[in-house]
Scaffold this motif. Structure first.
Motif, PDB file in Angstrom:
ATOM      1  N   ASP A 149      -9.115  82.023 -45.625  1.00  0.00           N
ATOM      2  CA  ASP A 149      -9.375  81.151 -46.429  1.00  0.00           C
ATOM      3  C   ASP A 149     -10.975  80.670 -46.087  1.00  0.00           C
ATOM      4  OD1 ASP A 149     -10.140  78.554 -47.596  1.00  0.00           O
ATOM      5  OD2 ASP A 149      -8.712  77.418 -46.817  1.00  0.00           O
ATOM      6  N   PRO A 150     -11.837  81.013 -47.130  1.00  0.00           N
ATOM      7  CA  PRO A 150     -13.369  80.933 -47.116  1.00  0.00           C
ATOM      8  C   PRO A 150     -13.672  79.430 -46.842  1.00  0.00           C
ATOM      9  CG  PRO A 150     -12.900  81.254 -49.299  1.00  0.00           C
ATOM     10  CD  PRO A 150     -11.367  81.426 -48.564  1.00  0.00           C
ATOM     11  N   SER A 151     -13.136  78.433 -47.019  1.00  0.00           N
ATOM     12  CA  SER A 151     -13.562  76.987 -46.865  1.00  0.00           C
ATOM     13  C   SER A 151     -13.404  76.795 -45.294  1.00  0.00           C
ATOM     14  CB  SER A 151     -12.592  76.176 -47.622  1.00  0.00           C
ATOM     15  OG  SER A 151     -11.219  75.917 -46.957  1.00  0.00           O
ATOM     16  N   GLN A 152     -12.705  77.284 -44.515  1.00  0.00           N
ATOM     17  CA  GLN A 152     -12.618  77.194 -42.974  1.00  0.00           C
ATOM     18  C   GLN A 152     -14.016  77.351 -42.369  1.00  0.00           C
ATOM     19  OE1 GLN A 152      -9.961  75.994 -41.538  1.00  0.00           O
ATOM     20  NE2 GLN A 152      -9.026  75.783 -43.478  1.00  0.00           N
ATOM     21  N   PRO A 153     -14.450  76.540 -41.393  1.00  0.00           N
ATOM     22  CA  PRO A 153     -15.712  76.588 -40.652  1.00  0.00           C
ATOM     23  C   PRO A 153     -15.949  77.947 -39.868  1.00  0.00           C
ATOM     24  CG  PRO A 153     -14.116  75.054 -39.556  1.00  0.00           C
ATOM     25  CD  PRO A 153     -13.678  75.323 -40.659  1.00  0.00           C
ATOM     26  N   LEU A 154     -16.964  78.626 -39.598  1.00  0.00           N
ATOM     27  CA  LEU A 154     -17.187  79.777 -39.028  1.00  0.00           C
ATOM     28  C   LEU A 154     -18.077  79.381 -37.558  1.00  0.00           C
ATOM     29  CD1 LEU A 154     -18.350  82.305 -42.020  1.00  0.00           C
ATOM     30  CD2 LEU A 154     -16.067  82.032 -40.738  1.00  0.00           C
ATOM     31  N   THR A 155     -17.988  80.229 -36.635  1.00  0.00           N
ATOM     32  CA  THR A 155     -18.674  79.872 -35.470  1.00  0.00           C
ATOM     33  C   THR A 155     -19.178  81.296 -35.127  1.00  0.00           C
ATOM     34  OG1 THR A 155     -17.469  78.064 -34.996  1.00  0.00           O
ATOM     35  CG2 THR A 155     -18.957  78.909 -33.347  1.00  0.00           C
ATOM     36  N   ALA A 156     -20.558  81.886 -35.428  1.00  0.00           N
ATOM     37  CA  ALA A 156     -20.664  83.073 -34.903  1.00  0.00           C
ATOM     38  C   ALA A 156     -20.848  83.377 -33.381  1.00  0.00           C
ATOM     39  CB  ALA A 156     -22.265  83.572 -35.595  1.00  0.00           C
ATOM     40  N   GLN A 157     -20.464  84.386 -32.783  1.00  0.00           N
ATOM     41  CA  GLN A 157     -20.638  84.745 -31.441  1.00  0.00           C
ATOM     42  C   GLN A 157     -21.898  85.203 -31.162  1.00  0.00           C
ATOM     43  OE1 GLN A 157     -18.435  88.308 -30.275  1.00  0.00           O
ATOM     44  NE2 GLN A 157     -18.129  87.344 -28.183  1.00  0.00           N
ATOM     45  N   LEU A 158     -23.049  84.346 -30.711  1.00  0.00           N
ATOM     46  CA  LEU A 158     -24.439  84.636 -31.089  1.00  0.00           C
ATOM     47  C   LEU A 158     -25.109  85.718 -30.152  1.00  0.00           C
ATOM     48  CD1 LEU A 158     -25.657  81.147 -31.537  1.00  0.00           C
ATOM     49  CD2 LEU A 158     -25.401  83.104 -33.083  1.00  0.00           C
ATOM     50  N   ASP A 159     -24.103  86.253 -29.012  1.00  0.00           N
ATOM     51  CA  ASP A 159     -24.512  87.406 -28.232  1.00  0.00           C
ATOM     52  C   ASP A 159     -24.426  88.617 -28.664  1.00  0.00           C
ATOM     53  OD1 ASP A 159     -21.803  86.720 -27.919  1.00  0.00           O
ATOM     54  OD2 ASP A 159     -21.707  87.803 -25.929  1.00  0.00           O
ATOM     55  N   GLU A 160     -23.491  88.848 -29.881  1.00  0.00           N
ATOM     56  CA  GLU A 160     -23.355  90.099 -30.748  1.00  0.00           C
ATOM     57  C   GLU A 160     -23.848  89.847 -32.152  1.00  0.00           C
ATOM     58  OE1 GLU A 160     -19.820  92.100 -30.151  1.00  0.00           O
ATOM     59  OE2 GLU A 160     -19.479  91.284 -28.466  1.00  0.00           O
ATOM     60  N   VAL A 161     -23.663  88.584 -32.684  1.00  0.00           N
ATOM     61  CA  VAL A 161     -24.293  88.670 -34.006  1.00  0.00           C
ATOM     62  C   VAL A 161     -25.058  87.425 -34.292  1.00  0.00           C
ATOM     63  CG1 VAL A 161     -21.889  89.511 -34.783  1.00  0.00           C
ATOM     64  CG2 VAL A 161     -22.025  87.020 -34.662  1.00  0.00           C
ATOM     65  N   ASN A 162     -26.048  87.787 -35.252  1.00  0.00           N
ATOM     66  CA  ASN A 162     -26.955  86.399 -35.551  1.00  0.00           C
ATOM     67  C   ASN A 162     -26.353  85.328 -36.341  1.00  0.00           C
ATOM     68  OD1 ASN A 162     -29.325  87.782 -34.460  1.00  0.00           O
ATOM     69  ND2 ASN A 162     -29.557  89.077 -35.835  1.00  0.00           N
ATOM     70  N   ALA A 163     -25.607  85.747 -37.125  1.00  0.00           N
ATOM     71  CA  ALA A 163     -24.591  84.795 -38.164  1.00  0.00           C
ATOM     72  C   ALA A 163     -23.474  85.497 -38.941  1.00  0.00           C
ATOM     73  CB  ALA A 163     -25.693  84.660 -39.282  1.00  0.00           C
TER      74      ALA A 163
END
Length: 190
Positions: A149-163
């Motif tokens: 579901d694209p309405s769910q919030p996302l939290t990027a893993q900032l040690d591997e991805v910028n966003a």
């Protein structure tokens, strides 16, 4: 999976993929050679290539795809990474997507019929990583389709991805044209 069962399962998966899914021009020559030579493809130190898994995460209507801005490669890609031991290859891909993006509620796409057959096997060059003393090498990437579901919030893993972001599925053409072409033949579930 033990190293022995990993090797047997990967060989069987590649054979099945070539027989049931691959396009006529897909031969996976290097991957098949490394399997025949007994290379430990479950280890990232194995050269000239080793196994990765990735998740093509789609919205239920196939209009959007979840992508990450990859730190090392410096471009938008599907979530994925080096194979981590799992009972099934698709579970390694799912874990990578969940870790890198924080996505929840992933469901294996009906195309897979609850099996572990990859949607795409893509062997491609990667630049390596100086901080790990890795030279350029090959990733043999087993790609699996998931729905979320694209309405769910996302939290990027900032040690591997910028966003991590949802984007229009057409973006897939930019970094995975084989996957994009095959996806056009896999209708969205009803």
């Amino acid at each position: 999976m033990s190293p022995e069962s990993f090797a047997q399962t990967l060989a069987a998966t590649v054979t099945r993929y070539l027989a049931q899914v691959a396009a006529p021009a897909e031969h996976l020559s290097l991957l098949r050679w490394q399997i025949a030579e007994g290379h430990r493809l479950d280890l990232r130190e194995t050269m000239p290539g080793h196994l990765t898994t990735s998740a093509i995460v789609l919205s239920p209507d196939h209009a959007q795809i979840l992508v990450i801005d990859h730190i090392t490669i410096g471009r938008w890609l599907q979530p994925g990474g080096h194979y981590e031991p799992s009972p099934f290859f698709h579970l390694s891909a799912q874990r990578e997507a969940e870790e890198e993006t924080g996505v929840t509620g992933l469901k294996l796409h009906p195309w897979h019929q609850n099996g572990d057959l990859p949607f795409i096997i893509d062997s491609h060059d990667v630049p390596g990583k100086k901080s790990r003393n890795e030279p350029p090498h090959i990733h043999h990437d087993l790609q699996y389709l998931f729905l979320a579901d694209p309405s769910q919030p996302l939290t990027a893993q900032l040690d591997e991805v910028n966003a991590a972001k949802w984007r229009e599925v057409a973006m897939l053409e930019d970094f995975a044209p084989k996957t994009a072409a095959r996806l056009k033949m896999a209708p969205a579930p009803v």
